[in-house]
Motif scaffolding. Structure first.
Motif, PDB file in Angstrom:
ATOM      1  N   TYR A  24      13.423  -5.691  -8.140  1.00 62.04           N
ATOM      2  CA  TYR A  24      13.497  -4.710  -7.056  1.00 62.04           C
ATOM      3  C   TYR A  24      14.862  -4.052  -7.126  1.00 62.04           C
ATOM      4  CZ  TYR A  24       9.343  -6.900  -5.040  1.00 62.04           C
ATOM      5  OH  TYR A  24       8.075  -7.368  -4.824  1.00 62.04           O
ATOM      6  N   GLY A  56       9.890 -17.307  -0.970  1.00 60.71           N
ATOM      7  CA  GLY A  56      10.861 -16.564  -1.760  1.00 60.71           C
ATOM      8  C   GLY A  56      10.758 -16.813  -3.250  1.00 60.71           C
ATOM      9  N   GLY A  58       8.518 -15.822  -5.242  1.00 59.94           N
ATOM     10  CA  GLY A  58       8.002 -14.656  -5.958  1.00 59.94           C
ATOM     11  C   GLY A  58       6.478 -14.583  -5.962  1.00 59.94           C
ATOM     12  N   LYS A  59       5.835 -15.378  -5.117  1.00 59.67           N
ATOM     13  CA  LYS A  59       4.371 -15.436  -5.108  1.00 59.67           C
ATOM     14  C   LYS A  59       3.737 -14.104  -4.722  1.00 59.67           C
ATOM     15  CE  LYS A  59       4.232 -18.653  -1.929  1.00 59.67           C
ATOM     16  NZ  LYS A  59       5.663 -18.837  -1.643  1.00 59.67           N
ATOM     17  N   SER A  60       4.211 -13.531  -3.609  1.00 58.97           N
ATOM     18  CA  SER A  60       3.604 -12.271  -3.162  1.00 58.97           C
ATOM     19  C   SER A  60       3.845 -11.172  -4.184  1.00 58.97           C
ATOM     20  CB  SER A  60       4.177 -11.849  -1.805  1.00 58.97           C
ATOM     21  OG  SER A  60       3.795 -12.777  -0.822  1.00 58.97           O
ATOM     22  N   THR A  61       5.036 -11.149  -4.754  1.00 60.36           N
ATOM     23  CA  THR A  61       5.334 -10.165  -5.788  1.00 60.36           C
ATOM     24  C   THR A  61       4.331 -10.305  -6.923  1.00 60.36           C
ATOM     25  OG1 THR A  61       7.678 -10.246  -5.226  1.00 60.36           O
ATOM     26  CG2 THR A  61       7.097  -9.362  -7.392  1.00 60.36           C
TER      27      THR A  61
END
Ligand SMILES: Nc1ncnc2c1ncn2[C@@H]1O[C@H](COP(=O)(O)OP(=O)(O)O)[C@@H](O)[C@H]1O
Ligand SMILES: [Mg+2]
Lengths: 358, 224
Positions: A24, A56, A58-61
């Motif tokens: 990001y 945090g 990075g799962k959703s990413t």
């Protein structure tokens, strides 16, 4: 797992991430964040793959890359042969109709009834009112909400809202379903019902499911395969049972201990030390898995070794339908006896670890 | 009270009421036609948003702020040439609509922007995930979900416009406020002043109640 099996899995993968990095860009006072580092991941067609990691990680990413809500900085994201990252916005919108998604907070439109929420993707796809009706009603039936078609989300329970979310995600007949912490806002009983529904649609519609969660219980209940993510890296992945019975990475071990509850009680932790002494008992952890779990191995061991074993802690669980457990025992044992114990345990298919002396 | 119960006075009241209604309705309508798209754009055009255009967003934001920070009575006088251009005259009810609209449009734009920014980001995400285009997201998610807040905001706009319309007597706009000033203040008829104020209170109450009722009806977020 053999290389042969690995490559077979890769070939039949419905979703494949190849060497994906996601950074990001810096914004204002916040520096750039690399949320994913060289991620490789394959979800075989028709499988349920769970990605577990803490907040945090990075799962959703990761999951948002699969339907193009985010684009990777480098690497490829391939869904049924299409490189998602290379599509134009317009082509991506078409592609998203074959990839359903459900969310932690359901994300239902508050001013649409259950029926009209499920109708949304079909309206967007340009179907006629009659076609929409023909599609929505069976979907509400499938998720068990046929009688709630005219209710607004505010009139539904959390579990019912997620059922609407699932029906909406399935409206355009996707072949892939993405689930971003879909049960994290639900109580355990409702969670179990929603997971059962996911398993049902997975089996009945031959849907490939990629779900992310921070809860072991979710993985344990539905995932055929699991990937453990930590600090934006996949640190371990494979068949759920294999990964959790042979955890290699520290993060995986931590999740497994959450499942098996092998953290020792405080009063023992305070006294335990690495050095044997005549007045101390050895604390030994025995881990049993699969078939071996069904043998009366505790009595076999005590009889064979003529040893008294005290039980400190025990926990048995089931992963992917197979038993898996740990037992912590104490024994007034010298070095030779411990070696003998470990050898005998190994012949019974148990893994042993001397935790210390207390 | 006797002097306001004459037929002449009743006609003056009736005409003034009509003028107020006309000014508020037309400026509110045109203001909404201009303010709605502006508000949607302001709410969706910052970096990373649906119609990302940060420079244009900043420019329009600046114009909107400038219009909003100009005191209304100064605006009325300052734009007389423009008013003449649009309305053909700078005096009268029709002419008064020009400054009222120019005051209303940026106000409405900010109200729409705020209402849309109040919509849960997760809903935009859900719509994107089912293949919605940015336009479809505005039509099917942002505007419908923001409707209760927009309704309250437009109610506030109408109430403000009723107040502003009282000031356009300065350019011969007519209306209830003008009537109150001309008769109540300049001709020392306090009864007329009082009657005007009472009528305005009733109208504002009515508008506010209607707005509140509609907003509640549109809002399905809690059980009724
Ligand atoms: N849109 C974004 N902009 C900047 N940083 C982000 C954005 N989304 C996520 N991040 C950062 O990326 C990292 C991973 O976040 P996320 O994928 O949401 O993790 P998880 O879902 O596992 O909690 C976090 O450090 C988070 O702050
Ligand atoms: Mg997350």
């Amino acid at each position: 797992m053999s290389d042969h099996k690995n490559s077979a899995v890769t070939e039949a993968a419905a979703i494949r991430l190849e060497n994906v990095e996601k950074t990001y860009a810096a914004r204002g006072d916040n520096g750039a964040v690399t949320a994913l580092h060289s991620v490789d991941l394959a979800v075989p067609e028709g499988n349920i793959l769970g990605v577990i990691g803490k907040s945090g990680a990075g799962k959703s990413t990761l999951i948002r890359l699969v339907n193009g809500l985010e684009r990777p900085t480098t690497g490829r994201v391939i869904v049924h042969g299409t490189d998602i990252a290379a599509l134009s916005e317009r082509d991506l919108r078409d592609q998203r109709r074959s990839i359903g998604m459900i969310f932690q907070h359901f994300n239902l439109l508050s001013r649409r009834t259950a029926f009209n929420n499920v109708a949304l993707p079909l309206e967007i796809a340009g179907l006629s009112k009659a076609e929409i009706r023909k599609r929505v009603l069976p979907l509400l039936d499938l998720v068990g909400l046929a009688d709630k078609a005219d209710r607004y989300p505010a009139e539904l329970s959390g579990g019912q809202k997620q059922r609407v979310g699932i029906a909406r995600a399935l409206a355009t007949n996707p072949r892939v379903l993405l689930s971003d912490e879909a049960t994290s806002a639900l109580d355990p009983e409702t969670t179990a019902q929603i997971l059962a529904l996911l398993k049902k649609v997975n089996a009945e519609l031959n849907l490939t499911v990629l779900l992310i969660t921070h809860e072991m219980s979710v993985i344990k209940a539905v995932a055929d395969r699991v990937a453990v993510i930590d600090g934006g890296r996949i640190v371990e992945d494979g068949e759920t049972y294999d990964v959790f019975t042979h955890p290699r990475h520290a993060t995986t071990r931590r999740f497994v201990s959450e499942l098996t509850g092998t953290a020792l009680p405080d009063h023992l932790l305070a006294r335990i030390g690495p050095i044997p002494a005549p007045d101390k008992r050895a604390l030994i952890q025995l881990t049993f898995k699969g078939e071996g779990a069904n043998q009366p191995w505790l009595s076999i061991l005590t009889r064979k070794l003529d040893m008294d074993l005290g039980i400190i802690q025990a926990k048995v669980d089931h992963i992917a339908g197979k038993p898996f457990g740990t037992l912590v025992v104490s024994a007034a044992a010298g070095r030779d006896q411990l070696v003998a114990l470990q050898r005998e345990a190994a012949t019974l298919g148990l893994e042993t670890e001397v935790l210390g002396y207390a | 009270m006797l002097d306001i119960l004459t037929p002449q006075m009743a006609k003056l009241f009736w005409d003034a009421l009509g003028q107020t209604f006309y000014m508020v309705a037309v400026s509110g309508l045109i203001g909404t036609l201009i303010g709605l798209p502006l508000g949607v754009f302001l709410a969706t055009s910052q970096r990373g948003e649906l119609f990302a255009a940060p420079a244009l967003n900043a420019a329009i934001g600046l114009v909107v702020n400038a219009a909003r920070s100009t005191p209304f009575i100064i605006l009325v006088v300052a734009i007389v040439p423009l008013t003449r251009l649009i309305a053909g005259t700078s005096i009268g009810t029709a002419a008064a609509i020009v400054p009222l609209t120019i005051a209303a449009a940026p106000f409405i734009a900010r109200i729409i922007e705020g209402a849309i920014r109040g919509v849960d980001q997760g809903l935009i995400e859900a719509a994107r995930s089912v293949g919605a285009s940015p336009i479809q997201i505005v039509q099917k998610v942002l505007l419908p979900e923001a409707l209760p807040a927009i309704t309250l905001g437009l109610t506030l706009t109408v109430v403000s416009l009723i107040g502003y319309s009282a000031m356009v007597g300065a350019v011969g706009g007519g209306g209830l406020g003008d009537l109150g000033i001309r008769f109540g203040y300049q001709r020392f008829m306090p009864d007329v002043m009082l009657a005007v104020v009472l009528v305005l209170i009733v109208i504002v109450q009515g508008v506010q109640s209607l707005g509140d009722y509609l907003a509640r009806r549109f809002d399905k977020r809690s059980r009724h």
